[in-house]
Design an enzyme around this catalytic site. Sequence first.
Site, PDB file in Angstrom:
ATOM      1  N   GLU A  66       0.838  -1.211   0.000  1.00 13.73           N
ATOM      2  CA  GLU A  66       0.000   0.000   0.000  1.00 13.73           C
ATOM      3  C   GLU A  66       0.870   1.257   0.000  1.00 13.73           C
ATOM      4  OE1 GLU A  66      -3.099   2.464  -0.139  1.00 13.73           O
ATOM      5  OE2 GLU A  66      -3.597   0.347   0.180  1.00 13.73           O
ATOM      6  N   HIS A 344      -0.214  21.962  33.851  1.00 11.53           N
ATOM      7  CA  HIS A 344       0.129  20.632  33.342  1.00 11.53           C
ATOM      8  C   HIS A 344       1.516  20.229  33.822  1.00 11.53           C
ATOM      9  CE1 HIS A 344      -2.894  20.241  29.804  1.00 11.53           C
ATOM     10  NE2 HIS A 344      -3.374  21.053  30.725  1.00 11.53           N
TER      11      HIS A 344
END
Length: 469
Positions: A66, A344
């Site tokens: 592919e 964070h």
Amino acid sequence: MCPAPDPVSNGNGTPEEMIPVDLGSAVNDNKKMDLKHGTKKGFYARPSDFLSNTSNWKIIESTLREGEQFANAWFDLETKIKIARALDDFGVDYIELTSPAASPESRAHCEAICKLGLKRSKILTHIRCHMDDARIAVETGVDGVDVVIGTSSFLREHSHGKDMTWITKTAVEVIEFVKSKGIEIRFSSEDSFRSDLVDLLSIYQTVDKVGVNRVGVADTVGCADPRQVYELVRTLRGVVHCDIECHFHNDTGCAIANAYAALEAGATHIDTSVLGIGERNGITPLGGLIARMMVADPDYVKSKYNLTMLREVENLVAEAVEVQVPFNNYITGFCAFTHKAGIHAKAILANPATYEILNPADFGMSRYVSIGHRLTGWNAVKSRAEQLNLDMTDDQIKDATAKIKELADVRTQSMEDVDIILRVYHSAILEGKLKIGQPEVLDRLLEEHHESRGTSPTRVPDAKRQRTD
């Protein structure tokens, strides 16, 4: 979060007390659980989970088939061998090659790769449902043959022009021939999700009875969504006994989600390509599938695949097709484990699982806490000071952080810039040249530092400093 329900009335206008319900030890165990990367949560399995293969699946890696259809791809034999060896080192179950019937060179490449003696990966080739292709394929030494033919009305009318009776008859002939050579055989429909369901189930049942190893479902144009995938694969799982392989194009961005839904519904094999390269927008990316499955069952993935090879494989293919690994690529993108926001960063430093569902160490990667910007927090700066062995109090760290943020409003500060600020600040505090809350003094010290080295410091415009003050 959903709002709490209103208190239940007893009919007299006064609320009843909530009746406690004991959910058993599962709840208590969940409360005690130390949340870490890859921790599974939840109390109940769904009734349909008996179908799921999310902890037992195989990769058919199609970069050399592919992937050759990608617009930039042109692989010579040397490059194909490098990619095949890298995929084998990673541990993919199968490597799928371009049909040897495509060209004399394709056949020569297929034969050469079959002779490599790969340790982990079996070699497949992908052919049309045609006896001539099958005869050529079995002569190359492959471990298996993947047969495909279009079954949708679009492809039957505008591609090969054959009806379902011809397709079924030819499929049986090809399958029986390949089986007679003692190698694996897969039969796949093409454009499965735009094919008639009765046609699909009929031909799948027929080839299953003939004895294929796998049947394939292909979303050739990328039109399917996870719900459609789950329903089709679950239906197919009920009518065939063989394995089920799935091939998903990414035209509408659903390839990874569709692959996961297929495994939940009972599929056993997923087609991938490195970086997702392939026809048009490509197919399920190898790294993206690994990222998704690491969340589903990290122990299974880590036991089966050499995850530290992922970055090497992706860099190899990226170079071969002359593209950059995307900045937000699954796992290996340079931003994948970079944390910037102050809140964070603080949580990450305390417990990485707070903002990371994957552990970078599993892939030989490192996390990076970016601190040279206006969103930085003092906890992240403190962590950097500790790495530099600078003994500073929290108040001093906060004072230095304020300077970093001020300068970052002018331009982003590199790690070297941040280190200079911290080192100059620390030295000045120790020498008594600086006290907390003296930004002008720190400015002068930073300028002196840069002048002594012939470099240019970041300067905060006077107007901006006045507004800040």
